[in-house]
Design a protein around this motif. Structure first.
Motif, PDB file in Angstrom:
ATOM      1  N   ARG A  69       0.857  -1.190   0.000  1.00 58.67           N
ATOM      2  CA  ARG A  69       0.000   0.000   0.000  1.00 58.67           C
ATOM      3  C   ARG A  69       0.885   1.230   0.000  1.00 58.67           C
ATOM      4  O   ARG A  69       2.060   1.169   0.373  1.00 58.67           O
ATOM      5  N   ASP A  70       0.344   2.334  -0.403  1.00 66.92           N
ATOM      6  CA  ASP A  70       1.081   3.589  -0.417  1.00 66.92           C
ATOM      7  C   ASP A  70       1.009   4.212   0.974  1.00 66.92           C
ATOM      8  O   ASP A  70      -0.057   4.588   1.442  1.00 66.92           O
ATOM      9  N   LEU A  72       3.544   6.647   2.002  1.00 64.39           N
ATOM     10  CA  LEU A  72       4.039   8.007   1.885  1.00 64.39           C
ATOM     11  C   LEU A  72       4.273   8.308   0.412  1.00 64.39           C
ATOM     12  O   LEU A  72       4.848   7.479  -0.311  1.00 64.39           O
ATOM     13  N   ASP A  73       3.856   9.441  -0.002  1.00 66.31           N
ATOM     14  CA  ASP A  73       4.060   9.847  -1.386  1.00 66.31           C
ATOM     15  C   ASP A  73       5.558   9.990  -1.642  1.00 66.31           C
ATOM     16  O   ASP A  73       6.296  10.558  -0.845  1.00 66.31           O
ATOM     17  N   ARG A  74       6.034   9.443  -2.767  1.00 66.45           N
ATOM     18  CA  ARG A  74       7.461   9.446  -3.075  1.00 66.45           C
ATOM     19  C   ARG A  74       8.015  10.874  -3.133  1.00 66.45           C
ATOM     20  O   ARG A  74       9.077  11.159  -2.577  1.00 66.45           O
ATOM     21  N   GLU A  75       7.331  11.778  -3.781  1.00 64.70           N
ATOM     22  CA  GLU A  75       7.826  13.159  -3.897  1.00 64.70           C
ATOM     23  C   GLU A  75       7.895  13.820  -2.533  1.00 64.70           C
ATOM     24  O   GLU A  75       8.848  14.539  -2.224  1.00 64.70           O
ATOM     25  N   GLU A  76       6.914  13.556  -1.688  1.00 61.95           N
ATOM     26  CA  GLU A  76       6.904  14.129  -0.338  1.00 61.95           C
ATOM     27  C   GLU A  76       8.081  13.569   0.472  1.00 61.95           C
ATOM     28  O   GLU A  76       8.754  14.292   1.199  1.00 61.95           O
ATOM     29  N   MET A  77       8.353  12.278   0.330  1.00 60.11           N
ATOM     30  CA  MET A  77       9.443  11.633   1.046  1.00 60.11           C
ATOM     31  C   MET A  77      10.794  12.163   0.563  1.00 60.11           C
ATOM     32  O   MET A  77      11.689  12.415   1.366  1.00 60.11           O
ATOM     33  N   LYS A  79      11.561  15.021  -0.437  1.00 57.06           N
ATOM     34  CA  LYS A  79      11.812  16.383   0.054  1.00 57.06           C
ATOM     35  C   LYS A  79      12.585  16.370   1.370  1.00 57.06           C
ATOM     36  O   LYS A  79      13.257  17.334   1.694  1.00 57.06           O
ATOM     37  N   GLY A  87      14.460   9.552  -8.354  1.00 57.74           N
ATOM     38  CA  GLY A  87      13.438   9.028  -7.441  1.00 57.74           C
ATOM     39  C   GLY A  87      13.975   8.080  -6.394  1.00 57.74           C
ATOM     40  O   GLY A  87      13.193   7.454  -5.663  1.00 57.74           O
TER      41      GLY A  87
END
Length: 95
Positions: A69-70, A72-77, A79, A87
């Motif tokens: 399951r997701d 944490l959003d990859r882009e948010e992580m 940062k 990525g």
């Protein structure tokens, strides 16, 4: 009762590469004889209606099902890390 001599203990000690003095060998010979006699006492215990077990406390699988399951959003992580590329998080080489 099984008797162990200090020569028996010295043989075992040499076999496993442990150096023992004669005094230590005599003490260990007595202790080995005591342990063997205790196992003979345990043989007298009535275990007729006792089920075999691998652990004294019943253990159950408490792990949850492994469902992707997701979290944490990859882009948010990304940062929150110092270095990343394509990525992925860059970490220092250890070898």
């Amino acid at each position: 009762m099984t008797q162990f001599t200090k020569d028996d203990v010295q043989y075992f000690a040499n076999f496993v590469r442990i150096g023992l003095s004669d005094e230590e060998a005599e003490v260990y010979a007595e202790q080995l004889a005591d342990m063997i006699s205790f196992t003979n006492v345990l043989r007298e215990v009535d275990t007729e209606n006792v089920a075999p077990m691998t652990h004294p406390i019943p253990l159950y699988n408490v792990l949850r099902e492994d469902v992707p399951r997701d979290v944490l959003d990859r882009e948010e992580m990304l940062k929150s890390v110092k270095e990343h590329e394509d990525g992925l998080i860059k970490v220092p080489s250890i070898l």
